[in-house]
Design an enzyme around this catalytic site. Sequence first.
Site, PDB file in Angstrom:
ATOM      1  N   ARG A  14      35.529  43.409  50.345  1.00  0.00           N
ATOM      2  CA  ARG A  14      35.350  42.526  49.548  1.00  0.00           C
ATOM      3  C   ARG A  14      34.633  41.136  50.314  1.00  0.00           C
ATOM      4  NH1 ARG A  14      40.977  41.272  47.580  1.00  0.00           N
ATOM      5  NH2 ARG A  14      40.343  39.247  46.758  1.00  0.00           N
ATOM      6  N   LYS A  44      39.956  29.352  44.980  1.00  0.00           N
ATOM      7  CA  LYS A  44      39.480  28.915  43.793  1.00  0.00           C
ATOM      8  C   LYS A  44      40.378  29.014  42.631  1.00  0.00           C
ATOM      9  CE  LYS A  44      36.374  32.185  43.798  1.00  0.00           C
ATOM     10  NZ  LYS A  44      36.702  33.275  45.309  1.00  0.00           N
ATOM     11  N   ARG A  91      28.046  35.060  41.131  1.00  0.00           N
ATOM     12  CA  ARG A  91      28.180  35.720  42.337  1.00  0.00           C
ATOM     13  C   ARG A  91      27.075  36.459  42.997  1.00  0.00           C
ATOM     14  NH1 ARG A  91      34.304  37.739  43.703  1.00  0.00           N
ATOM     15  NH2 ARG A  91      35.455  36.545  42.206  1.00  0.00           N
ATOM     16  N   ARG A 149      48.809  37.094  50.103  1.00  0.00           N
ATOM     17  CA  ARG A 149      48.908  36.660  48.631  1.00  0.00           C
ATOM     18  C   ARG A 149      50.046  37.523  47.910  1.00  0.00           C
ATOM     19  NH1 ARG A 149      43.646  35.369  45.615  1.00  0.00           N
ATOM     20  NH2 ARG A 149      43.129  37.596  45.615  1.00  0.00           N
ATOM     21  N   ARG A 202      48.188  42.541  44.611  1.00  0.00           N
ATOM     22  CA  ARG A 202      47.311  43.141  43.916  1.00  0.00           C
ATOM     23  C   ARG A 202      46.709  44.272  44.508  1.00  0.00           C
ATOM     24  NH1 ARG A 202      42.967  38.262  42.665  1.00  0.00           N
ATOM     25  NH2 ARG A 202      41.591  39.516  43.624  1.00  0.00           N
TER      26      ARG A 202
HETATM   27  P1  ADP Z   1      38.342  37.088  44.622  1.00  0.00           P
HETATM   28  O1  ADP Z   1      37.589  35.821  44.429  1.00  0.00           O
HETATM   29  O2  ADP Z   1      39.502  36.793  45.477  1.00  0.00           O
HETATM   30  O3  ADP Z   1      37.302  38.219  45.254  1.00  0.00           O
HETATM   31  P2  ADP Z   1      38.694  37.616  41.918  1.00  0.00           P
HETATM   32  O4  ADP Z   1      40.153  37.765  41.063  1.00  0.00           O
HETATM   33  O5  ADP Z   1      37.655  36.559  41.541  1.00  0.00           O
HETATM   34  O6  ADP Z   1      39.106  37.797  43.410  1.00  0.00           O
HETATM   35  O7  ADP Z   1      37.848  38.983  41.559  1.00  0.00           O
HETATM   36  C1  ADP Z   1      38.243  40.313  41.816  1.00  0.00           C
HETATM   37  C2  ADP Z   1      37.508  41.396  41.634  1.00  0.00           C
HETATM   38  O8  ADP Z   1      36.764  41.117  40.342  1.00  0.00           O
HETATM   39  C3  ADP Z   1      36.079  41.347  42.541  1.00  0.00           C
HETATM   40  O9  ADP Z   1      36.151  41.856  43.924  1.00  0.00           O
HETATM   41  C4  ADP Z   1      34.976  42.124  41.815  1.00  0.00           C
HETATM   42  O10 ADP Z   1      35.158  43.417  41.532  1.00  0.00           O
HETATM   43  C5  ADP Z   1      35.583  41.359  40.329  1.00  0.00           C
HETATM   44  N1  ADP Z   1      34.622  40.386  39.826  1.00  0.00           N
HETATM   45  C6  ADP Z   1      34.911  39.068  39.911  1.00  0.00           C
HETATM   46  N2  ADP Z   1      34.203  38.279  39.399  1.00  0.00           N
HETATM   47  C7  ADP Z   1      32.885  38.949  39.425  1.00  0.00           C
HETATM   48  C8  ADP Z   1      31.629  38.488  39.390  1.00  0.00           C
HETATM   49  N3  ADP Z   1      31.100  37.331  39.181  1.00  0.00           N
HETATM   50  N4  ADP Z   1      30.456  39.664  39.628  1.00  0.00           N
HETATM   51  C9  ADP Z   1      30.934  40.765  40.030  1.00  0.00           C
HETATM   52  N5  ADP Z   1      32.214  41.141  40.128  1.00  0.00           N
HETATM   53  C10 ADP Z   1      33.341  40.237  39.927  1.00  0.00           C
END
Ligand code: ADP
Length: 178
Positions: A170, A13, A87, A126, A159
């Site tokens: 996750r 994404k 999400r 990554r 990360r």
């Molecule tokens: P990825 O899609 O690889 O999990 P992101 O950088 O989008 O990575 O998200 C990292 C973390 O940030 C998630 O594991 C979660 O803890 C938090 N997060 C991001 N977006 C949301 C969301 N829309 N709702 C809840 N938590 C979120």
Amino acid sequence: MNIVLFGPPGAGKGTQSALLVEHLKMVQISTGDLFRAAIKNQTDLGKKAKEFMDKGQLVPDAIVIDMVAEALDKNSGSSFILDGFPRTVVQARALLEMLDRKSLKVGKAVFLEVPSDELLARLTSRRVCKDCGATFNLIGMPSKKAGICDNCGGQLIQRDDDKEEVIKTRLKTYEEST
Ligand code: ADP
């Protein structure tokens, strides 16, 4: 046109968003990036979010929704890409309300589908830039110079939530909640 990008962690994404930003001059609203910036700046929001992110869990809906509402308010009328939001069903409903209030529409919702063994391999390899957040991959998309960001020369790091144990949580969280 505004776009929502869906897909599991590691689907790409962020990578696709960066291309859309570069070629179509869209604005990326990445909830993950916003949380990482808040953590870097040691804000209250960052401290709260970190507790959940480090465990691979979702940050509570109310916190995420407020943050996205603020980001949409700040966006000065450019087309936006939502990367990582919504999400959950609660977030999706909140988004519809926000868009309604602002008379905005989402033109496309794109789902990036990737097999789960590929996701694990991508996420463990990554690397991200400590300074500008650019993403690389040791196998699929290496930087020109090992450990150094192509964009800004910053140091590439893993990360905290890209450690194998957290990745597994996750992916499970994604399956269950998204
Ligand atoms: P990825 O899609 O690889 O999990 P992101 O950088 O989008 O990575 O998200 C990292 C973390 O940030 C998630 O594991 C979660 O803890 C938090 N997060 C991001 N977006 C949301 C969301 N829309 N709702 C809840 N938590 C979120």
